[in-house]
Design a protein around this motif. Structure first.
Motif, PDB file in Angstrom:
ATOM      1  N   ALA A  90      18.527  13.946 -51.467  1.00 25.60           N
ATOM      2  CA  ALA A  90      17.505  14.822 -52.042  1.00 25.60           C
ATOM      3  C   ALA A  90      17.900  15.088 -53.483  1.00 25.60           C
ATOM      4  O   ALA A  90      19.088  15.193 -53.800  1.00 25.60           O
ATOM      5  CB  ALA A  90      17.423  16.129 -51.261  1.00 25.60           C
ATOM      6  N   ARG A 118      23.676  13.170 -47.809  1.00 20.20           N
ATOM      7  CA  ARG A 118      24.288  13.470 -46.508  1.00 20.20           C
ATOM      8  C   ARG A 118      23.920  12.374 -45.524  1.00 20.20           C
ATOM      9  O   ARG A 118      22.908  11.697 -45.682  1.00 20.20           O
ATOM     10  CB  ARG A 118      23.799  14.822 -45.971  1.00 20.20           C
ATOM     11  CG  ARG A 118      24.226  16.036 -46.781  1.00 20.20           C
ATOM     12  CD  ARG A 118      25.731  16.294 -46.768  1.00 20.20           C
ATOM     13  NE  ARG A 118      26.270  16.425 -45.431  1.00 20.20           N
ATOM     14  CZ  ARG A 118      26.398  17.577 -44.775  1.00 20.20           C
ATOM     15  NH1 ARG A 118      26.050  18.709 -45.333  1.00 20.20           N
ATOM     16  NH2 ARG A 118      26.899  17.584 -43.566  1.00 20.20           N
ATOM     17  N   ARG A 142      20.824   9.685 -46.487  1.00 14.14           N
ATOM     18  CA  ARG A 142      19.716  10.565 -46.837  1.00 14.14           C
ATOM     19  C   ARG A 142      20.074  11.303 -48.116  1.00 14.14           C
ATOM     20  O   ARG A 142      21.186  11.802 -48.254  1.00 14.14           O
ATOM     21  CB  ARG A 142      19.449  11.572 -45.716  1.00 14.14           C
ATOM     22  CG  ARG A 142      18.786  10.937 -44.512  1.00 14.14           C
ATOM     23  CD  ARG A 142      19.377  11.501 -43.234  1.00 14.14           C
ATOM     24  NE  ARG A 142      18.745  10.986 -42.045  1.00 14.14           N
ATOM     25  CZ  ARG A 142      19.133   9.877 -41.436  1.00 14.14           C
ATOM     26  NH1 ARG A 142      20.116   9.155 -41.923  1.00 14.14           N
ATOM     27  NH2 ARG A 142      18.541   9.476 -40.341  1.00 14.14           N
ATOM     28  N   THR A 154      23.192  12.815 -42.258  1.00 10.26           N
ATOM     29  CA  THR A 154      22.184  13.210 -41.276  1.00 10.26           C
ATOM     30  C   THR A 154      21.097  14.055 -41.937  1.00 10.26           C
ATOM     31  O   THR A 154      21.327  14.723 -42.939  1.00 10.26           O
ATOM     32  CB  THR A 154      22.803  14.040 -40.132  1.00 10.26           C
ATOM     33  OG1 THR A 154      23.290  15.275 -40.666  1.00 10.26           O
ATOM     34  CG2 THR A 154      23.935  13.274 -39.441  1.00 10.26           C
ATOM     35  N   THR A 155      19.912  14.028 -41.334  1.00  9.10           N
ATOM     36  CA  THR A 155      18.804  14.828 -41.844  1.00  9.10           C
ATOM     37  C   THR A 155      19.121  16.311 -41.732  1.00  9.10           C
ATOM     38  O   THR A 155      18.856  17.085 -42.651  1.00  9.10           O
ATOM     39  CB  THR A 155      17.511  14.495 -41.074  1.00  9.10           C
ATOM     40  OG1 THR A 155      17.243  13.097 -41.223  1.00  9.10           O
ATOM     41  CG2 THR A 155      16.333  15.297 -41.586  1.00  9.10           C
ATOM     42  N   LEU A 164      21.559  17.259 -44.421  1.00  8.68           N
ATOM     43  CA  LEU A 164      20.879  17.302 -45.713  1.00  8.68           C
ATOM     44  C   LEU A 164      20.070  18.584 -45.839  1.00  8.68           C
ATOM     45  O   LEU A 164      20.130  19.266 -46.863  1.00  8.68           O
ATOM     46  CB  LEU A 164      19.976  16.077 -45.877  1.00  8.68           C
ATOM     47  CG  LEU A 164      19.200  15.999 -47.192  1.00  8.68           C
ATOM     48  CD1 LEU A 164      20.152  15.894 -48.380  1.00  8.68           C
ATOM     49  CD2 LEU A 164      18.240  14.818 -47.164  1.00  8.68           C
ATOM     50  N   GLN A 165      19.335  18.924 -44.809  1.00  6.35           N
ATOM     51  CA  GLN A 165      18.520  20.140 -44.842  1.00  6.35           C
ATOM     52  C   GLN A 165      19.390  21.383 -45.038  1.00  6.35           C
ATOM     53  O   GLN A 165      19.069  22.240 -45.859  1.00  6.35           O
ATOM     54  CB  GLN A 165      17.699  20.283 -43.555  1.00  6.35           C
ATOM     55  CG  GLN A 165      16.829  21.529 -43.560  1.00  6.35           C
ATOM     56  CD  GLN A 165      16.020  21.679 -42.283  1.00  6.35           C
ATOM     57  OE1 GLN A 165      16.083  20.844 -41.384  1.00  6.35           O
ATOM     58  NE2 GLN A 165      15.257  22.732 -42.204  1.00  6.35           N
TER      59      GLN A 165
END
Length: 91
Positions: free
Chosen positions: A20, A59, A18, A61-62, A65-66
């Protein structure tokens, strides 16, 4: 066999699935990047393009990442404000 570090994305062998990309503009993009550099991990890459700071976060995992994006946005905001205040008050 996968060890715990590969499963949760904290190991160096697991590649981030993942990502961003944050593009933020700053009066002093180099200064903001320099201020954040000590906090960067292997999952964060920053490149200055003129007045734009491009931050890429990867990252596994979501949730990870968040969390990293949230932390990075706060750090960007604080660094920008401190640099602006220092410039305004000639510090």
């Amino acid at each position: 066999m996968t060890d715990d570090n590969e499963r949760d994305g904290t190991g160096t062998d697991a590649s981030p699935s993942r990502t961003a990309r944050l593009r933020t503009t700053h009066a002093d993009a180099d200064g903001v990047a320099a201020a954040l550099r000590p906090d960067n991990t292997d999952s964060i890459e920053m490149v200055v393009e003129g007045d734009t700071l491009v931050t890429t976060i990867g990252r596994e995992t979501t949730g990870g990442l968040q969390s990293t994006v949230d932390d990075t946005v706060v750090n960007l905001t604080v660094a920008d404000a401190v640099i602006d205040t220092a410039r305004t008050h000639n510090i």
